[in-house]
Design an enzyme around this catalytic site. Sequence first.
Site, PDB file in Angstrom:
ATOM      1  CB  SER A 145      -0.893   0.002   1.243  1.00  0.00           C
ATOM      2  OG  SER A 145      -0.087  -0.010   2.406  1.00  0.00           O
ATOM      3  N   GLY A 185      -1.038   8.337  13.512  1.00  0.00           N
ATOM      4  CA  GLY A 185      -1.090   9.635  14.194  1.00  0.00           C
ATOM      5  C   GLY A 185      -0.744   9.522  15.663  1.00  0.00           C
ATOM      6  CB  VAL A 237      -6.555  19.756   7.887  1.00  0.00           C
ATOM      7  CG1 VAL A 237      -5.578  20.695   7.194  1.00  0.00           C
ATOM      8  CG2 VAL A 237      -6.254  19.705   9.382  1.00  0.00           C
ATOM      9  CG  HIS A 445       1.460 -13.296  42.170  1.00  0.00           C
ATOM     10  ND1 HIS A 445       0.605 -12.237  41.948  1.00  0.00           N
ATOM     11  CD2 HIS A 445       2.137 -13.024  43.307  1.00  0.00           C
ATOM     12  CE1 HIS A 445       0.761 -11.364  42.931  1.00  0.00           C
ATOM     13  NE2 HIS A 445       1.680 -11.812  43.765  1.00  0.00           N
TER      14      HIS A 445
HETATM   15  P1  FAD Z   1       4.446  -3.834   1.789  1.00  0.00           P
HETATM   16  O1  FAD Z   1       5.150  -4.032   3.059  1.00  0.00           O
HETATM   17  O2  FAD Z   1       3.938  -2.482   1.463  1.00  0.00           O
HETATM   18  O3  FAD Z   1       5.455  -4.300   0.647  1.00  0.00           O
HETATM   19  C1  FAD Z   1       5.153  -4.172  -0.687  1.00  0.00           C
HETATM   20  C2  FAD Z   1       6.458  -4.206  -1.467  1.00  0.00           C
HETATM   21  O4  FAD Z   1       6.141  -4.323  -2.847  1.00  0.00           O
HETATM   22  C3  FAD Z   1       7.293  -2.936  -1.344  1.00  0.00           C
HETATM   23  O5  FAD Z   1       8.617  -3.263  -1.015  1.00  0.00           O
HETATM   24  C4  FAD Z   1       7.232  -2.304  -2.727  1.00  0.00           C
HETATM   25  O6  FAD Z   1       8.420  -1.619  -3.074  1.00  0.00           O
HETATM   26  C5  FAD Z   1       7.046  -3.535  -3.595  1.00  0.00           C
HETATM   27  N1  FAD Z   1       6.432  -3.253  -4.892  1.00  0.00           N
HETATM   28  C6  FAD Z   1       5.274  -2.584  -5.144  1.00  0.00           C
HETATM   29  N2  FAD Z   1       5.007  -2.585  -6.462  1.00  0.00           N
HETATM   30  C7  FAD Z   1       6.012  -3.265  -7.050  1.00  0.00           C
HETATM   31  C8  FAD Z   1       6.301  -3.607  -8.391  1.00  0.00           C
HETATM   32  N3  FAD Z   1       5.491  -3.279  -9.411  1.00  0.00           N
HETATM   33  N4  FAD Z   1       7.426  -4.296  -8.635  1.00  0.00           N
HETATM   34  C9  FAD Z   1       8.277  -4.658  -7.641  1.00  0.00           C
HETATM   35  N5  FAD Z   1       8.039  -4.377  -6.355  1.00  0.00           N
HETATM   36  C10 FAD Z   1       6.925  -3.694  -6.068  1.00  0.00           C
HETATM   37  N6  FAD Z   1       1.628  -3.101  10.658  1.00  0.00           N
HETATM   38  C11 FAD Z   1       1.698  -3.867  11.754  1.00  0.00           C
HETATM   39  O7  FAD Z   1       1.186  -4.984  11.747  1.00  0.00           O
HETATM   40  N7  FAD Z   1       2.332  -3.439  12.887  1.00  0.00           N
HETATM   41  C12 FAD Z   1       2.896  -2.216  12.952  1.00  0.00           C
HETATM   42  O8  FAD Z   1       3.464  -1.853  13.985  1.00  0.00           O
HETATM   43  C13 FAD Z   1       2.837  -1.377  11.817  1.00  0.00           C
HETATM   44  N8  FAD Z   1       3.395  -0.159  11.838  1.00  0.00           N
HETATM   45  C14 FAD Z   1       3.336   0.625  10.724  1.00  0.00           C
HETATM   46  C15 FAD Z   1       3.880   1.900  10.786  1.00  0.00           C
HETATM   47  C16 FAD Z   1       3.830   2.732   9.684  1.00  0.00           C
HETATM   48  C17 FAD Z   1       4.443   4.110   9.756  1.00  0.00           C
HETATM   49  C18 FAD Z   1       3.236   2.263   8.478  1.00  0.00           C
HETATM   50  C19 FAD Z   1       3.203   3.134   7.262  1.00  0.00           C
HETATM   51  C20 FAD Z   1       2.677   0.994   8.418  1.00  0.00           C
HETATM   52  C21 FAD Z   1       2.714   0.172   9.541  1.00  0.00           C
HETATM   53  N9  FAD Z   1       2.147  -1.098   9.530  1.00  0.00           N
HETATM   54  C22 FAD Z   1       2.190  -1.871  10.659  1.00  0.00           C
HETATM   55  C23 FAD Z   1       1.494  -1.653   8.336  1.00  0.00           C
HETATM   56  C24 FAD Z   1       2.440  -2.623   7.609  1.00  0.00           C
HETATM   57  O9  FAD Z   1       3.622  -1.941   7.261  1.00  0.00           O
HETATM   58  C25 FAD Z   1       1.767  -3.188   6.367  1.00  0.00           C
HETATM   59  O10 FAD Z   1       0.528  -3.763   6.722  1.00  0.00           O
HETATM   60  C26 FAD Z   1       2.628  -4.255   5.720  1.00  0.00           C
HETATM   61  O11 FAD Z   1       3.891  -3.745   5.380  1.00  0.00           O
HETATM   62  C27 FAD Z   1       1.955  -4.820   4.475  1.00  0.00           C
HETATM   63  O12 FAD Z   1       2.765  -5.794   3.922  1.00  0.00           O
HETATM   64  P2  FAD Z   1       2.713  -6.131   2.368  1.00  0.00           P
HETATM   65  O13 FAD Z   1       3.710  -7.223   2.154  1.00  0.00           O
HETATM   66  O14 FAD Z   1       1.325  -6.346   1.924  1.00  0.00           O
HETATM   67  O15 FAD Z   1       3.201  -4.803   1.612  1.00  0.00           O
HETATM   68  P1  NAI Z   2      -5.978   4.788  10.097  1.00  0.00           P
HETATM   69  O1  NAI Z   2      -6.993   4.249   9.176  1.00  0.00           O
HETATM   70  O2  NAI Z   2      -5.543   4.018  11.272  1.00  0.00           O
HETATM   71  O3  NAI Z   2      -6.451   6.208  10.657  1.00  0.00           O
HETATM   72  C1  NAI Z   2      -6.752   7.285   9.820  1.00  0.00           C
HETATM   73  C2  NAI Z   2      -7.569   8.280  10.610  1.00  0.00           C
HETATM   74  O4  NAI Z   2      -7.714   9.456   9.843  1.00  0.00           O
HETATM   75  C3  NAI Z   2      -8.969   7.789  10.945  1.00  0.00           C
HETATM   76  O5  NAI Z   2      -9.225   8.025  12.298  1.00  0.00           O
HETATM   77  C4  NAI Z   2      -9.858   8.624  10.020  1.00  0.00           C
HETATM   78  O6  NAI Z   2     -11.145   8.840  10.548  1.00  0.00           O
HETATM   79  C5  NAI Z   2      -9.058   9.898   9.935  1.00  0.00           C
HETATM   80  N1  NAI Z   2      -9.320  10.720   8.755  1.00  0.00           N
HETATM   81  C6  NAI Z   2      -9.553  10.317   7.486  1.00  0.00           C
HETATM   82  N2  NAI Z   2      -9.698  11.400   6.682  1.00  0.00           N
HETATM   83  C7  NAI Z   2      -9.536  12.488   7.454  1.00  0.00           C
HETATM   84  C8  NAI Z   2      -9.552  13.894   7.206  1.00  0.00           C
HETATM   85  N3  NAI Z   2      -9.733  14.384   5.974  1.00  0.00           N
HETATM   86  N4  NAI Z   2      -9.347  14.736   8.244  1.00  0.00           N
HETATM   87  C9  NAI Z   2      -9.134  14.254   9.494  1.00  0.00           C
HETATM   88  N5  NAI Z   2      -9.103  12.935   9.791  1.00  0.00           N
HETATM   89  C10 NAI Z   2      -9.292  12.059   8.780  1.00  0.00           C
HETATM   90  O7  NAI Z   2      -4.735   5.152   9.136  1.00  0.00           O
HETATM   91  P2  NAI Z   2      -3.246   5.514   9.455  1.00  0.00           P
HETATM   92  O8  NAI Z   2      -3.072   5.947  10.857  1.00  0.00           O
HETATM   93  O9  NAI Z   2      -2.839   6.429   8.350  1.00  0.00           O
HETATM   94  O10 NAI Z   2      -2.530   4.123   9.279  1.00  0.00           O
HETATM   95  C11 NAI Z   2      -2.562   3.445   8.002  1.00  0.00           C
HETATM   96  C12 NAI Z   2      -2.496   1.973   8.165  1.00  0.00           C
HETATM   97  O11 NAI Z   2      -1.254   1.561   8.683  1.00  0.00           O
HETATM   98  C13 NAI Z   2      -3.575   1.462   9.089  1.00  0.00           C
HETATM   99  O12 NAI Z   2      -4.426   0.641   8.345  1.00  0.00           O
HETATM  100  C14 NAI Z   2      -2.883   0.661  10.117  1.00  0.00           C
HETATM  101  O13 NAI Z   2      -3.438  -0.586  10.250  1.00  0.00           O
HETATM  102  C15 NAI Z   2      -1.439   0.551   9.638  1.00  0.00           C
HETATM  103  N6  NAI Z   2      -0.581   0.787  10.788  1.00  0.00           N
HETATM  104  C16 NAI Z   2      -0.571  -0.122  11.790  1.00  0.00           C
HETATM  105  C17 NAI Z   2       0.164   0.081  12.925  1.00  0.00           C
HETATM  106  C18 NAI Z   2       0.105  -0.917  14.000  1.00  0.00           C
HETATM  107  O14 NAI Z   2      -0.393  -2.004  13.778  1.00  0.00           O
HETATM  108  N7  NAI Z   2       0.597  -0.605  15.190  1.00  0.00           N
HETATM  109  C19 NAI Z   2       0.983   1.272  13.097  1.00  0.00           C
HETATM  110  C20 NAI Z   2       0.865   2.204  11.998  1.00  0.00           C
HETATM  111  C21 NAI Z   2       0.131   1.933  10.900  1.00  0.00           C
END
Ligand code: FAD
Ligand code: NAI
Length: 466
Positions: A145, A185, A237, A445
């Site tokens: 994503s 956030g 916003v 415990h």
């Molecule tokens: P991705 O990890 O997005 O990997 C997709 C890969 O495909 C990328 O390396 C990309 O470069 C590659 N790719 C895309 N298109 C092509 C193409 N055409 N050719 C070759 N390569 C390509 N999830 C948790 O469970 N716990 C967390 O603590 C957590 N923290 C997060 C914090 C942040 C800031 C963010 C942004 C996300 C977080 N997530 C967390 C979500 C998690 O990162 C994703 O759910 C997870 O990485 C999804 O895995 P995926 O393999 O589907 O895709």
């Molecule tokens: P999110 O879906 O968790 O939260 C987005 C928030 O933005 C929601 O509360 C939504 O109501 C709000 N929002 C949407 N449009 C808005 C607007 N125009 N103005 C104000 N608020 C608005 O998405 P987030 O935090 O960007 O994370 C993305 C993904 O990454 C999530 O699906 C999450 O599962 C994954 N992730 C997981 C983590 C974990 O498992 N600890 C850590 C970080 C990310």
Amino acid sequence: MAYDLVIIGTGPGGYVCAVRAAQLGMKVAVVEKNATLGGTCLNVGCMPSKALLHASEMFEEAAHSFAKMGVNVSAPKLDLPAMMNFKQQGIDGNVKGVEFLMKKNKIDVLMGKGRILGAGKVEVTGSDGKAQVVETKNIVIATGSDIARLKGIEIDEKRIVSSTGALALEKVPGKLLIVGAGVIGLELGSVWHRLGAEVTVVEFLDRILPGMDGEVAKQFQRILEKQGFKFRLGAKVTAVDTSGKTLKASIEPAAGGAAEAIEADVVLVCIGRVPYTDGLGLKEAGVALDNRGRVQIDSHFATSVKGVYAIGDVVAGPMLAHKAEDEGVACAEILAGQAGHVNYDVIPGVVYTTPEVSSVGKTEEELKQAGIAYTSGKFPFTANGRSKVNQTTDGFVKILADAKTDRVLGVHIIGREAGEMIHEAAVLMEFGGSAEDLARTCHAHPTRSEAIKEAALAVGKRAIHM
Ligand code: FAD
Ligand code: NAI
């Protein structure tokens, strides 16, 4: 055919699928367009954010918690470049780990952008522009994503940032304005707040953390407010004026109304993520998308084109690394003729703040909406011995069980280490266990996990320490 399986993307979905397929005897290649393996999770997601959460928590503890335990140290000084280096070491170590797993399992790594030319054919274009076509029996799309953008607000990753920029700021912003009170956030807001930023979170809905249990979200909001977070709920916003030295964000009530301006040094836009399918050639290949741009799959991860499968963030379901991993394993097993399966009812979710928030299964709101009669057992950490001695008593455990059968339907925890504690509930639910089962399981415990046992006892109105 050169390969049994070519996987596009090496995030937790793609690389785990590759390892499992190789274990099952397939000849596998992965395609990755980024310079490093590991996807969002390792490079700009889970791993860097957890490194900064850990380091900033230590900073905060040293400043505010050590003295009360009789540990006197001088006020900690922030060395942000060193903290960023700590983060980078974590990323590098994990990326190397994935490289090692590819070698160990004899998986070919093809660096370049993958494009599906049709069933059994993937074109890989390297950064030098040279393309090769690889032939394969099956293809798995694991392209993950990308950040969702706000119309009219351009992310420059310096002053107006996505999570990627917020993980790499060069100095602590005086005022950080966060758009979206979701997981990113609150986690990245916590990092910068602990390091000294004034944090205001603008959220469209009238609550934080949509999807999490409402009672948990309410209490969590109160705790964050006590820490110093400011929330503007039911607001959006609409524009950010970048002309001055300080950013000026226009905020309006979600339902419409007069706008007001809020000043900020940095604006973090984190309003969700969108499936990433750019340049994959899906339309030409005939791979169907759903109405939200996600690759459409059946219960066996199969897309509309025979031999093409999809997993992880690019398909429906929670955008979580462990969900992507489990889909990777199940998909590989199905390709090997086994009965791969993911239980979507038992996927834990964790917010890695202080305190942490974790949950598995149904929320109260979901049970009410589905008309399922349930009983609830709650136990606060203020009554848990270990939490008391550590003086970390924020939060509670809540267990929701079927009113007739006592089967546990959902568990929600807010508290320190909640992210580790949730898994006993996940195992219990995976086996269809009851609150009584949990209540009669001996817990060591003194542990914080005793609060889970007590909450299970509370379902039957017989908690001991309350
Ligand atoms: P991705 O990890 O997005 O990997 C997709 C890969 O495909 C990328 O390396 C990309 O470069 C590659 N790719 C895309 N298109 C092509 C193409 N055409 N050719 C070759 N390569 C390509 N999830 C948790 O469970 N716990 C967390 O603590 C957590 N923290 C997060 C914090 C942040 C800031 C963010 C942004 C996300 C977080 N997530 C967390 C979500 C998690 O990162 C994703 O759910 C997870 O990485 C999804 O895995 P995926 O393999 O589907 O895709
Ligand atoms: P999110 O879906 O968790 O939260 C987005 C928030 O933005 C929601 O509360 C939504 O109501 C709000 N929002 C949407 N449009 C808005 C607007 N125009 N103005 C104000 N608020 C608005 O998405 P987030 O935090 O960007 O994370 C993305 C993904 O990454 C999530 O699906 C999450 O599962 C994954 N992730 C997981 C983590 C974990 O498992 N600890 C850590 C970080 C990310």
